[in-house]
Design a protein around this motif. Structure first.
Motif, PDB file in Angstrom:
ATOM      1  N   PHE A 249       0.849  -1.193   0.000  1.00 49.70           N
ATOM      2  CA  PHE A 249       0.000   0.000   0.000  1.00 49.70           C
ATOM      3  C   PHE A 249       0.883   1.241   0.000  1.00 49.70           C
ATOM      4  CE2 PHE A 249      -2.095   3.427   2.384  1.00 49.70           C
ATOM      5  CZ  PHE A 249      -3.249   3.579   1.635  1.00 49.70           C
ATOM      6  N   CYS A 250       0.773   2.080  -1.048  1.00 53.67           N
ATOM      7  CA  CYS A 250       1.634   3.267  -1.157  1.00 53.67           C
ATOM      8  C   CYS A 250       0.999   4.224  -2.171  1.00 53.67           C
ATOM      9  CB  CYS A 250       3.046   2.854  -1.585  1.00 53.67           C
ATOM     10  SG  CYS A 250       4.286   4.162  -1.476  1.00 53.67           S
ATOM     11  N   GLU A 251      -0.108   4.849  -1.771  1.00 49.36           N
ATOM     12  CA  GLU A 251      -0.830   5.761  -2.668  1.00 49.36           C
ATOM     13  C   GLU A 251      -0.035   7.040  -2.894  1.00 49.36           C
ATOM     14  OE1 GLU A 251      -5.514   4.754  -1.672  1.00 49.36           O
ATOM     15  OE2 GLU A 251      -4.548   6.481  -0.772  1.00 49.36           O
ATOM     16  N   PRO A 252      -0.064   7.578  -4.104  1.00 46.58           N
ATOM     17  CA  PRO A 252       0.631   8.844  -4.372  1.00 46.58           C
ATOM     18  C   PRO A 252       0.178   9.939  -3.403  1.00 46.58           C
ATOM     19  CG  PRO A 252      -0.129   7.847  -6.422  1.00 46.58           C
ATOM     20  CD  PRO A 252      -0.725   7.046  -5.311  1.00 46.58           C
ATOM     21  N   GLY A 253       1.137  10.568  -2.737  1.00 48.53           N
ATOM     22  CA  GLY A 253       0.838  11.689  -1.855  1.00 48.53           C
ATOM     23  C   GLY A 253       0.271  11.331  -0.501  1.00 48.53           C
ATOM     24  N   LEU A 261       7.098   4.136   3.503  1.00 46.92           N
ATOM     25  CA  LEU A 261       7.672   5.365   4.062  1.00 46.92           C
ATOM     26  C   LEU A 261       8.128   5.152   5.505  1.00 46.92           C
ATOM     27  CD1 LEU A 261       5.555   8.483   2.991  1.00 46.92           C
ATOM     28  CD2 LEU A 261       8.000   8.120   2.652  1.00 46.92           C
ATOM     29  N   SER A 262       7.342   4.412   6.274  1.00 49.31           N
ATOM     30  CA  SER A 262       7.692   4.173   7.683  1.00 49.31           C
ATOM     31  C   SER A 262       9.019   3.443   7.802  1.00 49.31           C
ATOM     32  CB  SER A 262       6.589   3.366   8.372  1.00 49.31           C
ATOM     33  OG  SER A 262       5.401   4.108   8.449  1.00 49.31           O
ATOM     34  N   PHE A 263       9.287   2.519   6.880  1.00 51.68           N
ATOM     35  CA  PHE A 263      10.548   1.794   6.915  1.00 51.68           C
ATOM     36  C   PHE A 263      11.718   2.758   6.679  1.00 51.68           C
ATOM     37  CE2 PHE A 263      13.876  -1.060   5.363  1.00 51.68           C
ATOM     38  CZ  PHE A 263      13.807  -2.073   6.312  1.00 51.68           C
ATOM     39  N   VAL A 264      11.518   3.720   5.792  1.00 47.83           N
ATOM     40  CA  VAL A 264      12.553   4.731   5.543  1.00 47.83           C
ATOM     41  C   VAL A 264      12.806   5.542   6.814  1.00 47.83           C
ATOM     42  CG1 VAL A 264      13.155   6.793   4.211  1.00 47.83           C
ATOM     43  CG2 VAL A 264      11.974   4.891   3.096  1.00 47.83           C
ATOM     44  N   LYS A 265      11.712   5.943   7.493  1.00 49.41           N
ATOM     45  CA  LYS A 265      11.834   6.801   8.680  1.00 49.41           C
ATOM     46  C   LYS A 265      12.457   6.078   9.861  1.00 49.41           C
ATOM     47  CE  LYS A 265       9.159   9.684  11.863  1.00 49.41           C
ATOM     48  NZ  LYS A 265       7.821  10.278  12.167  1.00 49.41           N
ATOM     49  N   TYR A 266      11.976   4.869  10.148  1.00 49.13           N
ATOM     50  CA  TYR A 266      12.345   4.214  11.401  1.00 49.13           C
ATOM     51  C   TYR A 266      13.512   3.234  11.291  1.00 49.13           C
ATOM     52  CZ  TYR A 266       8.082   6.250  13.255  1.00 49.13           C
ATOM     53  OH  TYR A 266       7.120   7.135  13.653  1.00 49.13           O
ATOM     54  N   GLU A 296       9.338  12.969   3.072  1.00 46.40           N
ATOM     55  CA  GLU A 296       7.892  13.006   3.285  1.00 46.40           C
ATOM     56  C   GLU A 296       7.265  14.181   2.538  1.00 46.40           C
ATOM     57  OE1 GLU A 296       5.526  11.876   7.205  1.00 46.40           O
ATOM     58  OE2 GLU A 296       6.339  13.905   7.330  1.00 46.40           O
ATOM     59  N   LYS A 297       7.917  15.335   2.624  1.00 44.93           N
ATOM     60  CA  LYS A 297       7.409  16.538   1.948  1.00 44.93           C
ATOM     61  C   LYS A 297       7.312  16.328   0.436  1.00 44.93           C
ATOM     62  CE  LYS A 297       8.719  21.379   1.172  1.00 44.93           C
ATOM     63  NZ  LYS A 297       9.766  22.395   1.454  1.00 44.93           N
ATOM     64  N   ASP A 298       8.371  15.753  -0.159  1.00 47.90           N
ATOM     65  CA  ASP A 298       8.368  15.521  -1.606  1.00 47.90           C
ATOM     66  C   ASP A 298       7.363  14.453  -2.011  1.00 47.90           C
ATOM     67  OD1 ASP A 298      10.241  17.449  -1.933  1.00 47.90           O
ATOM     68  OD2 ASP A 298      11.874  16.132  -2.565  1.00 47.90           O
ATOM     69  N   PHE A 299       7.143  13.471  -1.117  1.00 47.56           N
ATOM     70  CA  PHE A 299       6.156  12.427  -1.434  1.00 47.56           C
ATOM     71  C   PHE A 299       4.746  13.011  -1.419  1.00 47.56           C
ATOM     72  CE2 PHE A 299       3.399   8.785  -0.616  1.00 47.56           C
ATOM     73  CZ  PHE A 299       3.854   7.883  -1.574  1.00 47.56           C
ATOM     74  N   VAL A 300       4.466  13.858  -0.421  1.00 45.72           N
ATOM     75  CA  VAL A 300       3.153  14.504  -0.340  1.00 45.72           C
ATOM     76  C   VAL A 300       2.916  15.370  -1.569  1.00 45.72           C
ATOM     77  CG1 VAL A 300       1.790  16.233   0.906  1.00 45.72           C
ATOM     78  CG2 VAL A 300       3.010  14.451   2.171  1.00 45.72           C
ATOM     79  N   ALA A 301       3.980  16.065  -2.017  1.00 46.00           N
ATOM     80  CA  ALA A 301       3.865  16.929  -3.198  1.00 46.00           C
ATOM     81  C   ALA A 301       3.891  16.131  -4.497  1.00 46.00           C
ATOM     82  CB  ALA A 301       5.007  17.950  -3.197  1.00 46.00           C
ATOM     83  N   GLU A 302       3.992  14.806  -4.388  1.00 44.66           N
ATOM     84  CA  GLU A 302       4.042  13.874  -5.524  1.00 44.66           C
ATOM     85  C   GLU A 302       5.246  14.140  -6.429  1.00 44.66           C
ATOM     86  OE1 GLU A 302       0.362  12.936  -7.453  1.00 44.66           O
ATOM     87  OE2 GLU A 302      -0.823  13.319  -5.646  1.00 44.66           O
ATOM     88  N   MET A 303       6.338  14.629  -5.786  1.00 42.88           N
ATOM     89  CA  MET A 303       7.605  14.756  -6.498  1.00 42.88           C
ATOM     90  C   MET A 303       8.391  13.449  -6.438  1.00 42.88           C
ATOM     91  SD  MET A 303       8.616  18.577  -5.150  1.00 42.88           S
ATOM     92  CE  MET A 303      10.224  18.573  -5.961  1.00 42.88           C
ATOM     93  N   ILE A 304       7.964  12.540  -5.547  1.00 40.03           N
ATOM     94  CA  ILE A 304       8.498  11.174  -5.499  1.00 40.03           C
ATOM     95  C   ILE A 304       7.374  10.225  -5.879  1.00 40.03           C
ATOM     96  CG2 ILE A 304       9.490   9.358  -4.067  1.00 40.03           C
ATOM     97  CD1 ILE A 304      10.710  11.478  -2.289  1.00 40.03           C
TER      98      ILE A 304
END
Length: 535
Positions: A249-253, A261-266, A296-304
């Motif tokens: 599960f990884c919806e754009p934005g 994303l959580s794996f990247v963070k933690y 996270e910011k770039d993912f929310v902005a759909e730059m990733i």
């Protein structure tokens, strides 16, 4: 490194990325005087998966901060939690956990000589510990014990006493391991507060508690050893990792319940300090991030793009898993893995303890001994219902289950549903339990219902699909060809062991281990009790 850090710097390192800390001042006070003693425990049940890198990365932080860290392999807890680890496999599971946890720590460059590894049964069976269990059991109420284990111990309709003991033993471990703080997931908070409440009553010090957030799995829910689609196993091949991440599960934005994303963070940021997104030049080329918030910011902005995020996590994850896979290529560890987690498909049908008709048909690789096809569940029609002559709280029902004569069933539905609503209703009936006398009248089957505990308790009968007839067989999806036992042996507790995995989904569909209960006409449902138990 720890010698060069101030107490405040050590505290910040110890607590970074934690969701909550109970007893902050105690931790700070200890750090002013000496190294903090911390323990992390893991019940040796299902195979550890990649979410275990989250506590491993925190253990790395603890060691950098100069903490004395103990890792507890909680084998007795694994058995107490509704027998998730069979007694005969406890020792093998402990050996597997020790090898795989050490391999994980080595893969992230944690020095093992700085850690202490302890097995629960090495001290939990001592005379002193056992006496403290009895002392604690004379203080803790059944309500407090059940509440403490609600998010950790498997919840069932009729909990075993072992599950109620679990939280108290975890509290006592703090004293017997001589630590200042216990580290765990925030799902253990109620156990931690039970320890803080009751240990002083035994004359023991109140410890601090360090809590990690719960990391979402690949499906968006908690990552779990029992849910294959939610997790990546530590020994999964690169092909399996790619396949599971592709489905994640990884919806754009969308950053909510995003396990990638959580794996990247933690995990990745605490271990590496940077994270690289690898992508084609026409989409901006590779980019290196030094703080998670920018990712996270770039993912929310759909730059990733989710596909680029998954591919980059896949590369980083395989780098972590490669040393573990390599270690477990040895014949000794392959044998240990197969012995600790025997392949259910290789269980010999008709072997010792397997009844005729008890063998499953594969159905997802469950143990033949516990295949749900052993349950004789049928659609029934309630022909008559009246109050039990000797118990106002019980109904006496005559139910047509497709046999020449209706069966007599005694149920406790008086408080939840009227006689009028039950009359002529289609229900689900478990027909191969041993008949049992209830206030002088023999109950020849069990009426299956959904329920949710609380004040008040809620109960609803299960509903077969429209068009069903009395006697229609109910089966678990994937287990259609298995044959039920003539009668379940109560000494083997087959029903009790299978029942713990019977649940109602968020769509009000009856399930066993996420597989639907069905008849030939469709799925079994209930009206409103989402997430309820079935009994």
């Amino acid at each position: 490194m720890a010698d060069q850090l101030s107490p405040d710097e050590k505290f910040n390192l110890i607590t970074r990325n934690l969701q909550e800390v109970l007893g902050e001042e105690k931790v700070k006070q200890v750090l002013q005087e000496r190294a903090l003693r911390v323990y992390w425990g893991t019940a040796t049940t299902g195979k550890p998966h990649v979410a275990y890198f989250v506590p491993m990365s925190k253990i790395a932080d603890f060691l950098k901060a100069g903490c004395e860290v103990t890792v507890l392999f909680a084998d007795l807890h694994a058995y107490l939690d509704n027998m998730k680890a069979p007694w005969e496999l406890l020792e093998l599971r402990v050996k597997y956990y020790e090898q795989v946890i050490k391999a994980m720590l080595e893969s992230i460059s944690v020095p093992l000589d700085k850690l202490k590894f302890v097995k629960g049964t090495d001290f939990q069976l001592s005379r002193e510990y056992t006496l403290d269990v009895y002392r604690l059991s004379s203080m803790v109420t059944e309500h407090d014990a059940k509440k403490a284990g609600a998010e950790v111990v498997k919840q069932v309709e009729h909990p075993l006493l072992s599950g109620l003991l679990y939280p108290g033993l975890q509290a006592l471990d703090e004293e017997y391991l001589k630590v200042d703080a216990q580290f765990g997931g925030v799902d253990q908070r109620k156990i931690f507060t039970l320890a803080e409440k009751y240990l002083p009553s035994l004359g023991y010090a109140k410890r601090a508690h360090l809590m990690n957030p719960m990391v979402p799995g690949l499906t968006g829910a908690k990552m779990s050893s029992s849910e294959e689609e939610s997790k990546i196993d530590l020994l999964d091949s690169k092909e399996d990792v790619k396949k599971k991440l592709k489905k994640a599960f990884c919806e754009p934005g969308n950053i909510q319940n995003n396990g990638v994303l959580s794996f990247v963070k933690y995990v990745l940021f605490p271990l590496r300090g940077v994270f690289s997104i690898k992508r084609d030049a026409k989409w901006g080329g590779d980019k290196v991030y030094s703080v998670f918030e920018e990712v996270e910011k770039d993912f929310v902005a759909e730059m990733i793009h989710p596909g680029d995020l998954k591919a980059s996590v896949e590369d980083a994850l395989n780098e972590l898993l490669d040393p573990i896979r390599k270690k477990f290529e040895s014949p000794e560890l392959r044998k240990l893995t197969s012995n600790a987690y025997p392949d259910p498909s290789k269980t010999k049908a008709g072997g010792k303890g397997v009844k005729a008709g008890g063998g499953g048909d594969g159905g997802g690789g469950e143990d033949d001994e516990l295949a749900p096809s052993r349950l004789d569940i049928r659609v029934g029609k309630i022909l008559s219902v009246e109050k039990h002559p000797d118990a106002e709280s019980l109904y006496l029902e005559k139910i047509d289950v497709g046999e020449p004569e209706p069966r007599t069933v005694v149920s406790g539905l008086v408080a939840y549903i009227s006689q009028e609503d039950l009359q002529d209703r289609l229900v689900l009936v478990l027909c191969n339990l041993k008949p049992q006398k209830m206030r002088g009248i023999e109950s020849q089957a069990m009426l299956l219902c959904a329920s949710i505990e609380g004040e008040p308790r809620k109960v609803e009968p299960l509903d077969p699909p429209e068009g069903s007839l009395p006697g229609d067989r109910v089966f678990v999806e994937g287990y259609e060809s298995g044959k039920p036992d003539d009668r379940l042996n109560p000494k083997k507790k087959v029903w009790e062991k299978l029942q713990v995995d019977l649940k109602i989904s968020d769509e009000c569909v009856a399930q066993w281990k996420d597989k639907q209960l069905m008849t030939k006409l469709g799925q079994i449902t209930c009206k409103t009790l989402k997430g309820g138990n079935i009994s």
